[in-house]
Scaffold this motif. Structure first.
Motif, PDB file in Angstrom:
ATOM      1  N   TRP A   1       0.836  -1.204   0.000  1.00 61.46           N
ATOM      2  CA  TRP A   1       0.000   0.000   0.000  1.00 61.46           C
ATOM      3  C   TRP A   1       0.872   1.255   0.000  1.00 61.46           C
ATOM      4  O   TRP A   1       0.573   2.232  -0.713  1.00 61.46           O
ATOM      5  N   GLU A   2       1.938   1.246   0.784  1.00 63.30           N
ATOM      6  CA  GLU A   2       2.823   2.408   0.835  1.00 63.30           C
ATOM      7  C   GLU A   2       3.422   2.701  -0.545  1.00 63.30           C
ATOM      8  O   GLU A   2       3.563   3.868  -0.934  1.00 63.30           O
ATOM      9  N   LYS A   3       3.767   1.653  -1.278  1.00 66.84           N
ATOM     10  CA  LYS A   3       4.304   1.855  -2.633  1.00 66.84           C
ATOM     11  C   LYS A   3       3.248   2.464  -3.555  1.00 66.84           C
ATOM     12  O   LYS A   3       3.526   3.385  -4.320  1.00 66.84           O
ATOM     13  N   LEU A   4       2.023   1.933  -3.462  1.00 71.73           N
ATOM     14  CA  LEU A   4       0.928   2.476  -4.286  1.00 71.73           C
ATOM     15  C   LEU A   4       0.640   3.925  -3.906  1.00 71.73           C
ATOM     16  O   LEU A   4       0.384   4.771  -4.773  1.00 71.73           O
ATOM     17  N   LEU A   5       0.681   4.206  -2.614  1.00 70.15           N
ATOM     18  CA  LEU A   5       0.389   5.555  -2.126  1.00 70.15           C
ATOM     19  C   LEU A   5       1.344   6.578  -2.729  1.00 70.15           C
ATOM     20  O   LEU A   5       0.923   7.671  -3.136  1.00 70.15           O
ATOM     21  N   GLY A   6       2.611   6.197  -2.817  1.00 70.02           N
ATOM     22  CA  GLY A   6       3.592   7.108  -3.429  1.00 70.02           C
ATOM     23  C   GLY A   6       3.238   7.423  -4.867  1.00 70.02           C
ATOM     24  O   GLY A   6       3.311   8.585  -5.307  1.00 70.02           O
ATOM     25  N   LYS A   7       2.849   6.408  -5.623  1.00 71.12           N
ATOM     26  CA  LYS A   7       2.487   6.620  -7.033  1.00 71.12           C
ATOM     27  C   LYS A   7       1.202   7.438  -7.155  1.00 71.12           C
ATOM     28  O   LYS A   7       1.048   8.254  -8.068  1.00 71.12           O
ATOM     29  N   MET A   8       0.256   7.219  -6.240  1.00 64.70           N
ATOM     30  CA  MET A   8      -1.002   7.961  -6.262  1.00 64.70           C
ATOM     31  C   MET A   8      -0.777   9.450  -6.002  1.00 64.70           C
ATOM     32  O   MET A   8      -1.376  10.316  -6.669  1.00 64.70           O
ATOM     33  N   LYS A   9       0.117   9.749  -5.058  1.00 65.57           N
ATOM     34  CA  LYS A   9       0.377  11.156  -4.728  1.00 65.57           C
ATOM     35  C   LYS A   9       1.036  11.880  -5.897  1.00 65.57           C
ATOM     36  O   LYS A   9       0.819  13.083  -6.082  1.00 65.57           O
ATOM     37  N   LEU A  10       1.823  11.149  -6.680  1.00 64.51           N
ATOM     38  CA  LEU A  10       2.418  11.755  -7.880  1.00 64.51           C
ATOM     39  C   LEU A  10       1.341  12.144  -8.888  1.00 64.51           C
ATOM     40  O   LEU A  10       1.549  13.029  -9.723  1.00 64.51           O
ATOM     41  N   LYS A  11       0.200  11.470  -8.818  1.00 64.57           N
ATOM     42  CA  LYS A  11      -0.914  11.768  -9.723  1.00 64.57           C
ATOM     43  C   LYS A  11      -1.911  12.742  -9.092  1.00 64.57           C
ATOM     44  O   LYS A  11      -3.014  12.946  -9.626  1.00 64.57           O
ATOM     45  N   GLY A  12      -1.533  13.312  -7.941  1.00 63.78           N
ATOM     46  CA  GLY A  12      -2.363  14.353  -7.344  1.00 63.78           C
ATOM     47  C   GLY A  12      -3.286  13.903  -6.243  1.00 63.78           C
ATOM     48  O   GLY A  12      -4.166  14.657  -5.799  1.00 63.78           O
ATOM     49  N   TYR A  13      -3.107  12.689  -5.755  1.00 66.21           N
ATOM     50  CA  TYR A  13      -3.979  12.183  -4.685  1.00 66.21           C
ATOM     51  C   TYR A  13      -3.725  12.922  -3.379  1.00 66.21           C
ATOM     52  O   TYR A  13      -2.580  13.070  -2.932  1.00 66.21           O
ATOM     53  N   VAL A  14      -4.813  13.392  -2.777  1.00 67.15           N
ATOM     54  CA  VAL A  14      -4.757  14.031  -1.456  1.00 67.15           C
ATOM     55  C   VAL A  14      -5.780  13.321  -0.576  1.00 67.15           C
ATOM     56  O   VAL A  14      -6.966  13.263  -0.920  1.00 67.15           O
ATOM     57  N   PRO A  15      -5.366  12.734   0.553  1.00 61.16           N
ATOM     58  CA  PRO A  15      -6.304  12.011   1.419  1.00 61.16           C
ATOM     59  C   PRO A  15      -7.475  12.892   1.845  1.00 61.16           C
ATOM     60  O   PRO A  15      -7.276  14.032   2.257  1.00 61.16           O
ATOM     61  N   ASN A  16      -8.681  12.358   1.725  1.00 62.90           N
ATOM     62  CA  ASN A  16      -9.888  13.088   2.112  1.00 62.90           C
ATOM     63  C   ASN A  16     -10.243  12.717   3.551  1.00 62.90           C
ATOM     64  O   ASN A  16     -11.057  11.837   3.811  1.00 62.90           O
ATOM     65  N   THR A  17      -9.623  13.380   4.501  1.00 60.06           N
ATOM     66  CA  THR A  17      -9.794  13.023   5.917  1.00 60.06           C
ATOM     67  C   THR A  17     -11.131  13.482   6.485  1.00 60.06           C
ATOM     68  O   THR A  17     -11.458  13.160   7.633  1.00 60.06           O
ATOM     69  N   SER A  18     -11.925  14.208   5.683  1.00 59.49           N
ATOM     70  CA  SER A  18     -13.226  14.670   6.198  1.00 59.49           C
ATOM     71  C   SER A  18     -14.169  13.493   6.438  1.00 59.49           C
ATOM     72  O   SER A  18     -15.155  13.618   7.167  1.00 59.49           O
TER      73      SER A  18
ATOM     74  N   CYS B   1     -11.868   6.304  -0.701  1.00 60.27           N
ATOM     75  CA  CYS B   1     -11.586   5.046  -1.396  1.00 60.27           C
ATOM     76  C   CYS B   1     -12.025   5.134  -2.856  1.00 60.27           C
ATOM     77  O   CYS B   1     -11.362   4.597  -3.751  1.00 60.27           O
ATOM     78  N   HIS B   2     -13.139   5.825  -3.094  1.00 58.02           N
ATOM     79  CA  HIS B   2     -13.639   5.986  -4.467  1.00 58.02           C
ATOM     80  C   HIS B   2     -12.608   6.715  -5.321  1.00 58.02           C
ATOM     81  O   HIS B   2     -12.302   6.306  -6.448  1.00 58.02           O
ATOM     82  N   THR B   3     -12.056   7.784  -4.778  1.00 56.14           N
ATOM     83  CA  THR B   3     -11.029   8.551  -5.501  1.00 56.14           C
ATOM     84  C   THR B   3      -9.761   7.722  -5.686  1.00 56.14           C
ATOM     85  O   THR B   3      -9.170   7.690  -6.774  1.00 56.14           O
ATOM     86  N   ALA B   4      -9.362   7.026  -4.616  1.00 55.65           N
ATOM     87  CA  ALA B   4      -8.134   6.224  -4.664  1.00 55.65           C
ATOM     88  C   ALA B   4      -8.239   5.106  -5.682  1.00 55.65           C
ATOM     89  O   ALA B   4      -7.294   4.843  -6.448  1.00 55.65           O
ATOM     90  N   PHE B   5      -9.385   4.438  -5.732  1.00 60.36           N
ATOM     91  CA  PHE B   5      -9.539   3.297  -6.637  1.00 60.36           C
ATOM     92  C   PHE B   5      -9.491   3.726  -8.102  1.00 60.36           C
ATOM     93  O   PHE B   5      -9.006   2.972  -8.954  1.00 60.36           O
ATOM     94  N   LYS B   6      -9.989   4.924  -8.383  1.00 60.37           N
ATOM     95  CA  LYS B   6      -9.900   5.407  -9.762  1.00 60.37           C
ATOM     96  C   LYS B   6      -8.436   5.553 -10.176  1.00 60.37           C
ATOM     97  O   LYS B   6      -8.043   5.116 -11.267  1.00 60.37           O
ATOM     98  N   LEU B   7      -7.633   6.131  -9.302  1.00 63.46           N
ATOM     99  CA  LEU B   7      -6.211   6.308  -9.610  1.00 63.46           C
ATOM    100  C   LEU B   7      -5.490   4.966  -9.698  1.00 63.46           C
ATOM    101  O   LEU B   7      -4.679   4.726 -10.597  1.00 63.46           O
ATOM    102  N   ILE B   8      -5.774   4.060  -8.777  1.00 64.75           N
ATOM    103  CA  ILE B   8      -5.098   2.768  -8.758  1.00 64.75           C
ATOM    104  C   ILE B   8      -5.418   1.959 -10.008  1.00 64.75           C
ATOM    105  O   ILE B   8      -4.557   1.251 -10.538  1.00 64.75           O
TER     106      ILE B   8
END
Length: 627
Positions: A524-541, A590-597
């Motif tokens: 997951w940590e590896k995927l997270l790095g790639k996601m952030k390069l594509k503009g992923y920002v965690p939606n903590t709300s 998760c919806h946003t993350a899955f689109k990027l993944i």
């Protein structure tokens, strides 16, 4: 000497020996088709006058037309003079009555036979009367017949004993059924199946399982009843495990088994097993079984394989309304509104009349794809064109349609004008629209009703808390949390499952118990790095917990669907679609993350949540919006 009643006069057209061909035909017809005691006496008179043996009479018919009339003794005398077995004839009459539209006549005849002491009942007599009692669920008379079985020494007749056990069980007297079952000196597989079937019908899977374990031998029906029982009581995993065990001992599934295990596969999202059962079904010649095909459509739809469902649908030689409705609902929950409408109108063209379930599917499609005008027209056409009175589920679809479209005030007025009292689903649909369109006032109004209708449903509290959080009304957020604590409302734990090699793997949020947990976290940590390069920002709300931002992010990263996804990526070949089943809604993060993944790993990811399917591919989702 032949029996003769001189007071009866046969018509000249029958009595005359030098009759015409027409009168002979009439006499022959009447001889075999008399339908009343009067006609019977006419025929009898003719036989006496022509010195024809009484054995020429259809004696069972004699008994049938006379049994429950004042001519009962008349028929009794005919049988005596004809020299036939009274037992055989009257038993035949009992059988005919028991299988007729009025099985109670068999009970009446039985008492008449006892009243006149015509003969001593035998096992056939008791079986036909028990059959009538079972059909009518007549426990009172069934007990009396059971008494005769005991009194006449017929306890050794296993068929009769099974009938009595079945009667007691069907009438809800499971205690008596179980007592008789345990006292029986011998039992066969039918005996066990009767008890297990009736226990399952009453939802007692524990007792049914205990008997199933004790069975000395099992038929395919035994296995099928248990598999179906697990499906019906919401235990599809146990149903699948039992089916695999059944295969292991070499029992071949029949069409009913196939339907049951496919239903379990649908609930679990167990696509691999579902495909294998489909192949077995085709090899076994079940392809033309409409119920099997309908269940296959449902299974493929719920496993996220819409193309396979459509293939089964297209190959069906005959379709029922259930076939069409299953396909329409499948397209709807997969977000294919235009195709849903096309199939609906194609169904109408074939002359198939839609039912209420069909309209739930078509309205659902309009709701999720924002087809407000289409939804309104279809709702109006239900009663106008098809004579279907809308039920609360249909009203719920319209509230959902209007709420999604931002027409919240219209949705509220629609609710207030409903012909029945709105339930929690109705107000929940409005509340969901308020969350998307940030309408706090109507959200509070909806929640006020929901607290009365379903005070322990945690989902409504969470949505209201989200709405307050979006408006930065933090005091209200805290108030909702306190209200949940004070009322003892606990948030439903989310879980997700994924099936790999026919084994179901379940995950809960923050799950560290899985054997591959540490590997999952590292990947997951590896995927997270790639996601952030594509503009992923965690939606903590979406995390409604009082904790630091970093802790909220960590909580987000351990959502059950994310864990299931990473596990699937680790344990399936590259390019294989990932299919996940979740008990709650997929959260926005998760919806946003899955689109990027889906784009990063070049895989199709299908998630079936509580509301619908989300098919992620190439950084997009099949649904028009998250909600």
């Amino acid at each position: 000497m032949a029996l003769y009643f001189s007071s009866l006069h046969f018509p000249s057209t029958v009595a005359n020996h030098h009759h015409s061909p027409t009168s002979h035909t009439l006499k022959t017809h009447l001889l075999h088709n008399f339908s009343s005691p009067f006609e019977l006496k006419q025929v009898h008179t003719h036989l006496v006058k022509t010195n024809t043996p009484l054995s020429n009479l259809p004696l069972t018919r004699v008994g049938f037309v006379s049994a429950l009339t004042s001519s009962f003794t008349y028929a009794h005398q005919i049988f005596a003079h004809a020299g036939v077995s009274q037992v055989f004839v009257w038993n035949s009459c009992l059988k005919m009555f028991a299988e007729s539209e009025n099985p109670g006549d068999a009970v009446l005849l039985f008492y008449k036979l006892r009243q006149f002491n015509v003969f001593l009942p035998d096992s056939f007599t008791c079986s036909f009367v028990l059959k009538a009692c079972t059909t009518m669920l007549d426990l009172f008379n069934g007990r009396i017949v059971h008494g005769y079985v005991e009194k006449l020494g017929l306890k050794s007749n296993l068929f009769l004993q099974n009938m009595v056990v079945n009667l007691y069980a069907l009438c809800g007297e499971m205690g008596d059924a179980r007592l008789l079952f345990e006292k029986m000196s011998q039992r066969d597989v039918v005996t066990w199946n009767i008890m297990i079937t009736q226990l399952i019908k009453r939802g007692d899977m524990v007792e049914a399982c205990e008997l199933f374990t004790r069975m000395p031998e099992r038929s395919v029906r035994s296995w099928t009843v248990m598999i179906s029982g697990y499906v019906q009581c919401g235990k599809p995993k146990e149903a699948v495990e039992l089916f695999v065990e059944m295969e292991g001992v070499g029992v071949r599934a029949n069409e009913v088994t196939v339907v049951a295990v496919l239903a379990a596969c649908a609930d679990l999202g167990a696509l691999d097993l579902g495909r294998r059962v489909h192949e077995y079904s085709n090899r076994s010649g079940f392809r033309r079984n409409i119920r099997v095909s309908n269940t296959l459509i449902d299974m493929y739809v719920k496993c996220g394989c819409l193309e396979d469902a459509r293939r089964v649908f297209d190959e069906m030689e005959e379709r029922t309304i259930f076939s069409w409705s299953a396909m329409i609902q499948g397209l709807a929950i997969h977000g294919q509104a235009e195709e849903t409408l096309r199939i609906f109108y194609k169904m109408i063209e074939t002359g198939m009349k839609p039912n209420g379930v069909t309209f739930i599917g078509i309205l659902h499609a309009c709701s999720h794809m924002g087809l407000i005008e289409d939804g309104r027209k279809l709702f109006s056409s239900m009663t106008r064109d098809y004579g279907i009175i809308p039920q609360i589920e249909h009203y719920g679809c319209i509230v959902d349609l209007l709420s999604r479209g931002g027409l919240l005030q219209e949705a509220y007025e629609f609710i207030m004008n409903m012909p029945m009292k709105p339930n929690g689903i109705i107000w929940g649909a409005l509340l969901g629209g308020c969350r998307v369109h940030k309408n706090v006032d109507l959200a509070e109004e909806a929640t006020r009703h929901l607290h009365q209708l379903d005070p322990l449903n945690d989902g409504y509290y969470v949505v209201l808390s989200n709405i307050y959080a979006q408006s930065e009304r933090w005091e209200d957020v805290a108030r909702v949390r306190r209200l949940m604590r004070n009322r003892g409302v606990k948030k439903t734990p989310g879980w997700s499952s994924i099936t790999v090699d026919e084994v179901v793997h379940e995950f809960v949020a923050g799950d560290e118990t899985h054997p591959q947990a540490q590997e999952i976290f590292r990947m997951w940590e590896k995927l997270l790095g790639k996601m952030k390069l594509k503009g992923y920002v965690p939606n903590t709300s979406v995390v409604l917990l009082d904790m630091e931002e970093k802790e909220k992010e960590r909580f987000l990263y351990r959502h059950s669907e994310k864990l299931a996804l990473v596990f699937g990526l680790m344990n399936t070949p590259p390019g294989t679609p990932i299919r996940i089943l979740k008990n709650l809604r997929v959260c926005e993060d998760c919806h946003t993350a899955f689109k990027l993944i889906s784009e990063i790993v070049n895989r199709e990811i299908v998630v079936r949540d509580r509301n619908r399917f989300h098919c992620f591919k190439d950084a997009s989702c099949s649904c028009r919006d998250y909600w």
